[in-house]
Design an enzyme around this catalytic site. Structure first.
Site, mmCIF file in Angstrom:
data_model
loop_
_atom_site.group_PDB
_atom_site.id
_atom_site.type_symbol
_atom_site.label_atom_id
_atom_site.label_comp_id
_atom_site.label_asym_id
_atom_site.label_seq_id
_atom_site.Cartn_x
_atom_site.Cartn_y
_atom_site.Cartn_z
ATOM 1 N N THR B 70 104.893 -18.630 97.321
ATOM 2 C CA THR B 70 104.044 -17.836 96.435
ATOM 3 C C THR B 70 104.152 -16.357 96.784
ATOM 4 O OG1 THR B 70 102.525 -19.646 96.035
ATOM 5 C CG2 THR B 70 101.650 -17.423 95.745
ATOM 6 N N GLN B 178 112.536 -25.064 95.370
ATOM 7 C CA GLN B 178 112.871 -26.495 95.274
ATOM 8 C C GLN B 178 114.342 -26.769 95.558
ATOM 9 O OE1 GLN B 178 110.949 -29.032 95.059
ATOM 10 N NE2 GLN B 178 109.021 -28.037 94.574
ATOM 11 N N HIS B 200 108.008 -25.130 104.218
ATOM 12 C CA HIS B 200 107.440 -26.480 104.211
ATOM 13 C C HIS B 200 108.061 -27.378 103.153
ATOM 14 C CE1 HIS B 200 104.557 -26.560 100.740
ATOM 15 N NE2 HIS B 200 104.695 -25.253 100.842
ATOM 16 N N THR B 236 101.578 -8.957 111.282
ATOM 17 C CA THR B 236 102.247 -9.522 112.455
ATOM 18 C C THR B 236 102.975 -10.798 112.068
ATOM 19 O OG1 THR B 236 100.548 -8.595 113.867
ATOM 20 C CG2 THR B 236 101.862 -10.382 114.789
ATOM 21 N N CYS B 323 100.541 -28.018 92.337
ATOM 22 C CA CYS B 323 99.656 -26.897 92.019
ATOM 23 C C CYS B 323 98.889 -27.146 90.741
ATOM 24 C CB CYS B 323 100.448 -25.617 91.851
ATOM 25 S SG CYS B 323 101.578 -25.338 93.178
#
Lengths: 397, 383
Positions: B70, B178, B200, B236, B323
């Site tokens: 995102t 994807q 992920h 950071t 989502c």
């Protein structure tokens, strides 16, 4: 019929007369080291060519590795067949059909390395060309600007058919020209100088001047990373790290500010020369480019160079910064060099360094320093790291 | 348990977790700190960047670490918008993008930008010609996803990249979330300027991603702060998750390279078996689709109920994309493909990982048949 060979052409090495065998052996050794992660390949070295038999290893990664080996003029993927006219005809046709050939032009460029082969080159061109023409559609001959230049090389041990050349790194095999010390600062220029020195067959040991706490561990790591990158071209590289803080501070205390840079340079060259003697090197390589900075004017070079008679090789002497950057990007050192850490040349830089220093003056300033002892003491504390190509992956990655 | 929701998220590789824990525990320094602990952390970041650059076949200086897909998509789209708004205020994207692209575009529309949403065909694939027709003098960005997250269709990225070569002022962003590690894409050959990936989705951890920014492309950062990541992404760096991501990408490229043919075969087998079931329509195209996504719809059964029914058999799938599934909206991609609304509301996505084997196919198909049968009876009863 196997599309399973890489032909390696030597280029300049072929002019080396009686020493040629030695060059070929060295190249073969370097190639074998470079390709050690491909267990199935087999290298065959002849006096004017080398062949890598792939034994079903995918060719592209092998070719990419070979492109980093000095001493190779060009490479091509080749089809090998027996040196027999009928077999050659078939193989040539099979080869041409591998390419998209509809509407294309071609020519046959035959060569007879084996002069006992009964058919002359011209006859062979004709025979093969007409055989291909008869058995394909949409393909025409153009002997001047063909789309596909099919090269057929008839040799005793077999016939090799190739079309496209991949350029090699050129130069001479690393190790055939002796050993030199590379003064490696961490900037953009010195790794390129090292690369070009290795290109002409030199084996390199790197010398880096480290001034903690003024220069950081990050700057040291940067130099290790640069030397590591250079091992891809030159095999194992020993990196000598010189603890330079005390000597550098002593010089800055004694010598007037605008001459301190020249004195520092002279001390660095002397130390490098001492390490060279100890390691049996024959020359010193630097990344100097004429007029680039104050210490690289001809006047400065004269004064710095005065401390030794050892040959100092300056591969970048006539290059512009943009040309140097282009090479640095190509050889993958640029992104390391631009990490923003200070090295020992950028700390304590005088505001207005002399561009035309006087040798007598510098010698006079320096005579108040116990330089001989300090240099001997510094050289005794040098730390040496050995870097090898293809470092195993850190377990974290 | 059969986890078939790998397009929503994947299970981290155990080796990846080991790296994460070691870095989080031993190298906790801030990479910007000057001392030794900071340097160690920075070094890990450099190594991670180099490894990811090698795997993506780009330069290390072109790899910007983000928090995930995102953020990557937002940085690419808004970053181009803010940076180049003087040159033009028009963008092109497709009708089937992930919400992080679509919603970013919508937000820009409210701020005066114009966005063309190019439609797709019945297979869920956009046509390069339609993209070219949508180009205007003031177009600054074309954003097209590589693999669609709902039906798995592969977009013609290379062709679009080639045609955009003629329009050097138009930047090209590809949402690769994807596709990364699963469907090959050569960024340089495809002329891609910006490319988003998320750890992920390839067995790394949540909270790390990469935006590839081609050398020479200028972006305006979204976050103001300490100018980390070549001034493009302040904050950071999440060193442990980034190192873990580098490892996950390496392992994924290896594992999916080995299993891609098998997954493709499994996908085709599943499509054929599912199509044979009455009431089921498969929407994933047989050709030109990723090897790991199969999307179908069920007549007469609510997809949410179906997900839960399958879950009773320990098979985990999803309705549309993760989502959108909470909104219970019809699948946007299916609607764009011309599927009727009724079907688009009743759709199910299976997404495989390298762990699935051929012998799992009958288990999956039978579980689906069983769940469908049960729900059909209930549905009839309530009518």
């Amino acid at each position: 019929m196997t599309y399973d060979h890489i032909v390696i052409r030597y280029g300049e090495m072929s002019t080396k007369g009686k020493n040629r065998l030695q060059f070929v052996r060295c190249l073969k050794r370097n190639i074998a080291k470079k390709l050690k992660h491909f267990p199935n390949i087999q290298i065959e070295a002849l006096r004017d060519r080398m062949y890598v038999r792939l034994h079903h290893t995918p060719p592209q990664p092998v070719i990419e590795k070979l492109q980093e080996v000095f001493g190779i003029q060009s490479l091509s993927l080749a089809l090998k067949t027996e040196s027999d006219l009928e077999k050659i005809k078939e193989a040539t046709l099979f080869f041409v059909k591998q390419f998209p050939h509809e509407g294309k032009t071609f020519k046959i460029s035959a060569r007879r390395a084996d002069k006992q082969f009964p058919i002359t080159t011209n006859e062979l061109n004709y025979e093969l060309g007409s055989y291909v023409l008869k058995n394909t559609t949409g393909l025409t001959v153009d002997v001047h600007h063909p789309d596909i230049d099919v090269r057929v090389e008839v040799r005793k041990e077999g016939t090799y058919i190739t079309a496209y050349d991949v350029p090699g790194a050129g130069g001479l095999p690393v190790g055939t020209s002796g050993k030199a010390m590379l003064m490696l600062s961490g900037g953009i220029d010195s790794p390129v100088a090292g690369y070009l020195a290795m290109k002409r067959g030199l084996q390199i040991e790197a010398v880096h001047f480290f001034s903690p706490p003024f220069t950081s561990e990050r700057a040291k790591q940067k130099v290790i990373d640069l030397a590591q990158r250079l091992t891809e071209f030159g095999g194992t590289i020993r990196l000598h790290i010189v603890p330079f803080t005390e000597l550098q501070q002593a010089i800055y205390k004694q010598v007037p500010e605008n001459c301190s840079l020249i004195s520092t340079r002279r001390a660095m060259l002397r130390i490098t020369d001492e390490i060279r003697k100890r390691e049996n090197g024959l020359a010193i390589v630097t990344g100097e480019s004429l007029g680039q900075v104050a210490s690289q004017t001809l006047e400065s070079m004269v004064v710095v160079n005065d401390v030794t008679t050892t040959p100092i090789l300056r591969p970048l002497i006539s290059m512009d910064k943009t040309e140097i950057i282009a090479i640095a990007e190509r050889i993958g050192t640029h992104h390391i060099s631009i990490r923003p850490y200070e090295d020992c040349c950028t700390i304590f830089t005088p505001k207005a360094p002399k561009t035309k220093p006087k040798k007598e003056k510098i010698i006079q300033y320096e005579q108040f320093l116990p330089l001989d002892e300090m240099i001997a003491e510094t050289v005794a504390r040098v730390e040496t790291i050995t870097l090898k190509p293809d470092q195993p992956l850190d377990e974290l990655f | 348990m059969m986890y078939l929701d790998n397009s929503a998220t994947t299970k981290p590789f155990p080796e990846v977790l080991q790296s994460f824990m070691k870095v989080a525990n031993d190298y906790f320094g801030n990479p910007s700190s000057l001392h030794g602990l900071g340097m160690q952390a920075e070094r890990l970041l450099t190594q991670a960047r180099e490894q990811i650059a090698r795997l993506l076949e780009v330069k290390p200086t072109e790899v910007i670490f983000t928090s995930g897909g995102t953020e990557g998509n937002n940085l690419a789209i808004k970053g181009v918008a803010w940076q180049h708004q003087q040159r033009g205020r028009h963008m092109i994207t497709t009708a089937i993008e992930h919400p992080s692209v679509t919603e970013a575009c919508k937000q820009l529309e409210q701020l005066g930008f114009q966005v063309t949403y190019v439609p797709v065909d019945e297979r869920g694939i956009v046509s390069p010609t339609h993209i070219e027709q949508a180009l205007r003098d003031d177009t600054i960005l074309v954003s097209v996803m590589h693999v669609n997250n709902e039906v798995g269709s592969i977009q013609p990225i290379e062709q679009i990249g080639m045609l955009l070569k003629k329009y050097p002022k138009v930047l090209f962003h590809v949402d690769g979330v994807q596709g990364a590690a699963k469907v090959p894409l050569h960024l340089k050959r495809a002329n891609v300027d910006l490319y988003t990936i998320s750890a992920h989705k390839f067995h790394g951890l949540k909270g790390a991603g990469v935006l590839y920014v081609r050398e020479g492309v200028r972006l305006s950062p979204l976050l103001s702060g300490g100018a980390q990541e070549m001034q493009l992404r302040s904050g950071t760096e999440n060193v442990a998750a980034i190192v873990a991501m580098a490892k996950a990408l390496r392992l994924s490229v290896e594992k999916y390279h080995e299993s891609s043919a098998r997954l493709g075969e499994m996908k085709r087998a599943l499509i054929e078996r599912l199509q044979a079931i009455e009431g089921i329509v498969v929407h994933t195209p047989f050709e030109q689709s990723a090897p790991h996504i199969i999307h179908f719809s069920l007549e007469g059964v609510k997809s949410e109920a179906f997900v839960h029914e399958l879950e009773k058999q320990h098979v985990y799938v999803s309705t549309t994309s993760a989502c959108s599934s909470r909104k219970k909206a019809p699948s946007k991609t299916l609607l764009a493909m011309g599927v009727e609304k009724m079907r688009a509301e009743r759709s199910i996505r299976i997404s495989l990982s390298y762990e699935q084997q051929m012998e799992h196919i009958p288990i999956i198909v039978e579980a689906i048949e069983r769940a469908y049968e049960r729900l059909k009876i209930v549905a009839r009863g309530t009518k």
